[in-house]
Design a protein around this motif. Sequence first.
Motif, mmCIF file in Angstrom:
data_model
loop_
_atom_site.group_PDB
_atom_site.id
_atom_site.type_symbol
_atom_site.label_atom_id
_atom_site.label_comp_id
_atom_site.label_asym_id
_atom_site.label_seq_id
_atom_site.Cartn_x
_atom_site.Cartn_y
_atom_site.Cartn_z
ATOM 1 N N LEU A 64 1.199 -0.987 0.218
ATOM 2 C CA LEU A 64 0.370 -0.041 0.041
ATOM 3 C C LEU A 64 0.618 1.587 -0.124
ATOM 4 O O LEU A 64 0.387 2.253 -0.469
ATOM 5 C CB LEU A 64 -1.208 -0.015 1.020
ATOM 6 C CG LEU A 64 -2.092 -1.074 0.752
ATOM 7 C CD1 LEU A 64 -3.376 -1.072 2.655
ATOM 8 C CD2 LEU A 64 -2.982 -0.478 0.566
ATOM 9 N N LEU A 65 1.589 1.087 1.037
ATOM 10 C CA LEU A 65 2.825 2.527 1.178
ATOM 11 C C LEU A 65 3.469 2.676 -0.040
ATOM 12 O O LEU A 65 4.563 3.521 -0.660
ATOM 13 C CB LEU A 65 3.700 2.293 2.085
ATOM 14 C CG LEU A 65 2.707 2.355 3.460
ATOM 15 C CD1 LEU A 65 3.043 2.175 4.658
ATOM 16 C CD2 LEU A 65 2.080 4.335 3.386
ATOM 17 N N GLY A 66 4.329 1.457 -0.834
ATOM 18 C CA GLY A 66 5.239 1.237 -2.047
ATOM 19 C C GLY A 66 6.451 1.476 -1.592
ATOM 20 O O GLY A 66 7.600 1.753 -1.883
ATOM 21 N N ILE A 67 7.083 0.391 0.224
ATOM 22 C CA ILE A 67 7.946 0.482 0.272
ATOM 23 C C ILE A 67 8.315 -0.977 0.286
ATOM 24 O O ILE A 67 7.504 -1.773 0.687
ATOM 25 C CB ILE A 67 7.643 1.408 1.764
ATOM 26 C CG1 ILE A 67 7.389 0.502 2.951
ATOM 27 C CG2 ILE A 67 7.451 2.604 1.475
ATOM 28 C CD1 ILE A 67 7.331 1.287 3.982
ATOM 29 N N ARG A 107 9.918 -1.667 8.388
ATOM 30 C CA ARG A 107 11.020 -1.707 10.361
ATOM 31 C C ARG A 107 11.498 -1.113 10.226
ATOM 32 O O ARG A 107 11.607 -0.456 11.399
ATOM 33 C CB ARG A 107 11.376 -3.420 9.785
ATOM 34 C CG ARG A 107 12.355 -3.990 11.235
ATOM 35 C CD ARG A 107 13.345 -4.978 11.167
ATOM 36 N NE ARG A 107 11.920 -6.306 10.751
ATOM 37 C CZ ARG A 107 13.260 -6.842 9.793
ATOM 38 N NH1 ARG A 107 14.024 -6.722 10.499
ATOM 39 N NH2 ARG A 107 13.112 -7.430 9.222
ATOM 40 N N LYS A 108 12.126 -0.230 9.228
ATOM 41 C CA LYS A 108 12.822 0.794 10.197
ATOM 42 C C LYS A 108 12.186 2.283 10.921
ATOM 43 O O LYS A 108 12.367 2.809 11.392
ATOM 44 C CB LYS A 108 13.642 1.862 8.622
ATOM 45 C CG LYS A 108 14.490 3.049 9.123
ATOM 46 C CD LYS A 108 15.158 3.532 7.966
ATOM 47 C CE LYS A 108 14.381 4.651 7.117
ATOM 48 N NZ LYS A 108 14.525 5.193 6.109
ATOM 49 N N TYR A 109 11.113 2.556 9.890
ATOM 50 C CA TYR A 109 9.796 3.441 9.915
ATOM 51 C C TYR A 109 9.013 3.157 11.188
ATOM 52 O O TYR A 109 8.527 3.357 12.411
ATOM 53 C CB TYR A 109 8.758 3.661 9.187
ATOM 54 C CG TYR A 109 9.468 4.269 8.138
ATOM 55 C CD1 TYR A 109 10.339 5.466 8.249
ATOM 56 C CD2 TYR A 109 9.294 3.444 6.876
ATOM 57 C CE1 TYR A 109 10.724 6.545 7.304
ATOM 58 C CE2 TYR A 109 9.661 5.014 5.364
ATOM 59 C CZ TYR A 109 10.268 5.816 5.689
ATOM 60 O OH TYR A 109 11.270 6.579 4.801
ATOM 61 N N THR A 110 9.660 1.346 11.563
ATOM 62 C CA THR A 110 8.756 0.774 12.530
ATOM 63 C C THR A 110 9.478 1.564 13.861
ATOM 64 O O THR A 110 9.232 1.555 14.933
ATOM 65 C CB THR A 110 7.970 -0.289 12.777
ATOM 66 O OG1 THR A 110 6.841 0.012 11.560
ATOM 67 C CG2 THR A 110 7.486 -0.976 13.509
ATOM 68 N N ASP A 111 10.720 1.186 13.504
ATOM 69 C CA ASP A 111 11.624 0.858 15.272
ATOM 70 C C ASP A 111 11.173 2.116 15.326
ATOM 71 O O ASP A 111 12.092 2.711 16.702
ATOM 72 C CB ASP A 111 12.768 0.787 14.781
ATOM 73 C CG ASP A 111 12.635 -1.130 14.254
ATOM 74 O OD1 ASP A 111 12.105 -1.420 14.605
ATOM 75 O OD2 ASP A 111 14.059 -2.307 13.337
ATOM 76 N N SER A 112 11.772 3.797 14.432
ATOM 77 C CA SER A 112 11.892 4.888 15.337
ATOM 78 C C SER A 112 10.575 6.094 15.510
ATOM 79 O O SER A 112 10.973 6.593 15.882
ATOM 80 C CB SER A 112 12.550 5.533 14.167
ATOM 81 O OG SER A 112 11.015 6.129 12.690
ATOM 82 N N GLY A 113 9.368 4.291 15.219
ATOM 83 C CA GLY A 113 8.021 5.072 16.251
ATOM 84 C C GLY A 113 7.231 6.150 15.251
ATOM 85 O O GLY A 113 6.480 6.383 15.348
ATOM 86 N N GLU A 114 7.280 6.147 13.709
ATOM 87 C CA GLU A 114 6.445 6.391 12.305
ATOM 88 C C GLU A 114 5.724 5.784 12.834
ATOM 89 O O GLU A 114 4.766 7.069 12.083
ATOM 90 C CB GLU A 114 8.252 7.174 11.536
ATOM 91 C CG GLU A 114 8.829 7.924 11.891
ATOM 92 C CD GLU A 114 9.774 8.528 10.821
ATOM 93 O OE1 GLU A 114 9.084 9.007 8.906
ATOM 94 O OE2 GLU A 114 11.103 8.323 10.548
#
Length: 65
Positions: free
Chosen positions: A22-25, A31-38
């Motif tokens: 859905l996000l095209g990533i 995982r990087k965005y999840t780990d950073s809390g975004e």
Amino acid sequence: MVATQPDVKLDGRYSISETCGLLGIHRHTLRKYTDSGEIKFRLRKDGSKKFYAGSEIIKFWRNNT
């Protein structure tokens, strides 16, 4: 990241691979965005699998486009 807002139900539950599509990533990027809390995931009631709420996907997309 996709240019148009992902077509999700705000109360929907989306797997890691669905969220990436859905996000095209790539899943490593998610995982990087999840780990950073975004972007935040939730766990299914039995605690066995992660999912991302549609509302969280939209919130993340709006903050990053």
